[in-house]
Design an enzyme around this catalytic site. Structure first.
Site, PDB file in Angstrom:
ATOM      1  N   GLY A 224       0.873  -1.189  -0.069  1.00 39.68           N
ATOM      2  CA  GLY A 224      -0.086  -0.236   0.039  1.00 39.68           C
ATOM      3  C   GLY A 224       0.989   1.163   0.125  1.00 39.68           C
TER       4      GLY A 224
ATOM      5  N   CYS B   4       6.764   0.127   7.000  1.00 44.57           N
ATOM      6  CA  CYS B   4       6.356   1.097   6.039  1.00 44.57           C
ATOM      7  C   CYS B   4       7.551   1.505   5.309  1.00 44.57           C
ATOM      8  CB  CYS B   4       6.218   2.259   7.105  1.00 44.57           C
ATOM      9  SG  CYS B   4       5.299   3.773   6.161  1.00 44.57           S
ATOM     10  N   LEU B   5       7.111   1.785   4.026  1.00 45.82           N
ATOM     11  CA  LEU B   5       8.235   2.308   3.253  1.00 45.82           C
ATOM     12  C   LEU B   5       8.842   3.504   3.659  1.00 45.82           C
ATOM     13  CD1 LEU B   5       6.167   1.576  -0.198  1.00 45.82           C
ATOM     14  CD2 LEU B   5       8.184   0.111   0.647  1.00 45.82           C
TER      15      LEU B   5
ATOM     16  N   GLN C 270       3.310  10.082   1.089  1.00 41.71           N
ATOM     17  CA  GLN C 270       4.641   9.269   1.188  1.00 41.71           C
ATOM     18  C   GLN C 270       5.423   9.700  -0.509  1.00 41.71           C
ATOM     19  OE1 GLN C 270       2.942   5.341   2.138  1.00 41.71           O
ATOM     20  NE2 GLN C 270       4.986   5.121   3.045  1.00 41.71           N
TER      21      GLN C 270
ATOM     22  N   HIS D  63      -3.310   1.426   8.146  1.00 42.19           N
ATOM     23  CA  HIS D  63      -2.266   2.160   7.913  1.00 42.19           C
ATOM     24  C   HIS D  63      -1.981   3.171   6.840  1.00 42.19           C
ATOM     25  CE1 HIS D  63       2.402   1.487   7.908  1.00 42.19           C
ATOM     26  NE2 HIS D  63       1.961   2.087   6.854  1.00 42.19           N
ATOM     27  N   GLU D  64      -2.690   3.143   5.652  1.00 44.76           N
ATOM     28  CA  GLU D  64      -2.530   3.972   4.864  1.00 44.76           C
ATOM     29  C   GLU D  64      -3.637   5.258   5.142  1.00 44.76           C
ATOM     30  OE1 GLU D  64      -0.123   3.777   3.035  1.00 44.76           O
ATOM     31  OE2 GLU D  64       0.152   1.389   3.065  1.00 44.76           O
TER      32      GLU D  64
ATOM     33  N   HIS E 278      -1.764   7.690   7.263  1.00 43.00           N
ATOM     34  CA  HIS E 278      -0.842   8.495   6.680  1.00 43.00           C
ATOM     35  C   HIS E 278      -1.533   9.727   6.335  1.00 43.00           C
ATOM     36  CE1 HIS E 278       3.007   6.466   6.343  1.00 43.00           C
ATOM     37  NE2 HIS E 278       2.469   5.423   5.739  1.00 43.00           N
TER      38      HIS E 278
HETATM   39 NI    NI Z   1       3.436   3.395   5.524  1.00 41.45          NI
END
Ligand code: NI
Length: 173
Positions: free
Chosen positions: A48, A101-102, A53, A143-144, A147
């Protein structure tokens, strides 16, 4: 050719902003953000991604649960673009599960999330969509979604001992 974007890393201010709602789903600007998100996510092992991000403070996420090197046991779900997403829990029950997480490389943590949620969002055509998500996919969504509120998964960890190095995580699972 859509540009690949750099992924904002923890500490970048854009990850801490409340993202703006999309007012024109079909605008060129929105289309470009979506294309950049899709291309950038496809170039990673993530499941995701959220627009902040890639340094776009706008309410767009992609949920793309699939088995990857990062998440070997993830269920398959077609990559879904969700604009102005919101959700309501369908249970009070939260379960701890592993997340990464990226924007926070090399770290994993156990995060409590609702196991069943009802979500609403606009698709790329601007059509209102409603569906229910469960378990891992519900986790990815939450999670997304976080953000977009300027939150990262470490903010939701109950105990610092639930945070581990990725190298240790791969020994655990
Ligand atoms: Ni993330």
């Amino acid at each position: 050719m859509t540009e690949l974007r750099d992924i904002a890393q923890l500490g970048a201010k854009v990850l801490r902003l409340q993202a703006e709602a999309v007012t024109d789903v079909r605008s060129e600007e929105t289309r470009l953000v979506i294309a950049a998100l899709q291309a950038t996510l496809a170039n990673t092992q993530g499941v995701g991604i959220a627009a902040p991000q890639i340094s776009e403070s706008t309410q767009i996420i992609i949920v793309a649960s699939r088995s990857t090197a990062r998440y070997p046991s993830a269920p398959l779900m077609p990559a879904t673009v969700m604009i102005n997403p919101r959700f309501a829990p369908l249970t009070e029950h939260k379960e701890k599960g592993w997340e990464g997480c990226l924007s926070i490389p090399s770290i994993r943590a156990l995060v409590p999330r609702y196991t069943a949620i009802k979500i609403h969002y606009l698709d790329e055509q601007g059509t209102e969509q409603t569906t229910e998500l469960h378990d891992f996919v519900a986790r990815v969504f939450q999670h997304e979604f976080d953000h977009l509120q300027g939150k990262v998964f470490l903010d939701s960890v109950e105990n610092n001992q639930d945070i581990v190095a990725e190298s240790e995580y791969f020994k655990l699972v």
